[in-house]
Design a protein around this motif. Sequence first.
Motif, PDB file in Angstrom:
ATOM      1  N   MET A 148       0.814  -1.185   0.000  1.00 37.86           N
ATOM      2  CA  MET A 148       0.000   0.000   0.000  1.00 37.86           C
ATOM      3  C   MET A 148       0.866   1.262   0.000  1.00 37.86           C
ATOM      4  O   MET A 148       0.517   2.250  -0.601  1.00 37.86           O
ATOM      5  N   ALA A 149       2.006   1.216   0.681  1.00 36.09           N
ATOM      6  CA  ALA A 149       2.915   2.359   0.732  1.00 36.09           C
ATOM      7  C   ALA A 149       3.472   2.674  -0.650  1.00 36.09           C
ATOM      8  O   ALA A 149       3.705   3.833  -0.976  1.00 36.09           O
ATOM      9  N   SER A 156       1.263  12.683  -9.230  1.00 40.01           N
ATOM     10  CA  SER A 156       0.189  13.656  -9.052  1.00 40.01           C
ATOM     11  C   SER A 156       0.423  14.918  -9.872  1.00 40.01           C
ATOM     12  O   SER A 156      -0.477  15.412 -10.552  1.00 40.01           O
ATOM     13  N   ASP A 179       1.315   7.493  -6.263  1.00 43.66           N
ATOM     14  CA  ASP A 179       0.330   8.567  -6.426  1.00 43.66           C
ATOM     15  C   ASP A 179       0.964   9.937  -6.226  1.00 43.66           C
ATOM     16  O   ASP A 179       0.716  10.864  -6.999  1.00 43.66           O
ATOM     17  N   LYS A 180       1.769  10.074  -5.195  1.00 46.98           N
ATOM     18  CA  LYS A 180       2.425  11.357  -4.926  1.00 46.98           C
ATOM     19  C   LYS A 180       3.394  11.718  -6.047  1.00 46.98           C
ATOM     20  O   LYS A 180       3.479  12.868  -6.452  1.00 46.98           O
ATOM     21  N   THR A 181       4.106  10.731  -6.531  1.00 44.46           N
ATOM     22  CA  THR A 181       5.094  10.966  -7.581  1.00 44.46           C
ATOM     23  C   THR A 181       4.433  11.425  -8.874  1.00 44.46           C
ATOM     24  O   THR A 181       4.931  12.317  -9.553  1.00 44.46           O
ATOM     25  N   MET A 187       1.882   2.260  -3.480  1.00 48.31           N
ATOM     26  CA  MET A 187       0.839   2.958  -4.234  1.00 48.31           C
ATOM     27  C   MET A 187       0.736   4.416  -3.821  1.00 48.31           C
ATOM     28  O   MET A 187       0.537   5.297  -4.654  1.00 48.31           O
ATOM     29  N   THR A 188       0.873   4.696  -2.519  1.00 46.78           N
ATOM     30  CA  THR A 188       0.826   6.079  -2.043  1.00 46.78           C
ATOM     31  C   THR A 188       2.003   6.865  -2.608  1.00 46.78           C
ATOM     32  O   THR A 188       1.844   7.998  -3.054  1.00 46.78           O
ATOM     33  N   ALA A 189       3.175   6.266  -2.597  1.00 48.84           N
ATOM     34  CA  ALA A 189       4.359   6.919  -3.155  1.00 48.84           C
ATOM     35  C   ALA A 189       4.185   7.145  -4.656  1.00 48.84           C
ATOM     36  O   ALA A 189       4.562   8.202  -5.181  1.00 48.84           O
TER      37      ALA A 189
END
Length: 137
Positions: A1-2, A12, A8-10, A4-6
């Motif tokens: 999950m981490a 965005s 998404d941030k990258t 995917m968050t990274a």
Amino acid sequence: MAIMTALDKTLSFQEKALNLRTYRQQLLASNIANADTPNYKAVDIDFAKTLQQAQAGRGMSVDLTKTSPMHLDGNNTAMGDVKPMYRTSVQPSIDGNTVDSNIEQAQFSENALNYMATLQFVNGQFKDMQEALRGNN
């Protein structure tokens, strides 16, 4: 999950940039298509300012106006509060049209090149992430 968050941030910023470039391309294409339409007013967006606002969390949506009861309701929330601005006419025409075909075509080409450059950058980021996940140097 981490991961995917990274991811998404990258991506965005590039996502917002591509959405704005797509919207701007539509505006410029509309200007070019209406170059001979009497009283048509050319519109554009300030790309850099709009992207800064999007990064600051002010959203990106477009207000769509129905000019006919036959039009569909338009709620384009993907673009937030993007307000197209009328382009200042370099040389006014007799029929009230403010489209300068040369300027519009140059802006269209520049925007298309910037769109492609952003896509290539995103593609490179994906390749780098794939290699990192595989453990390649």
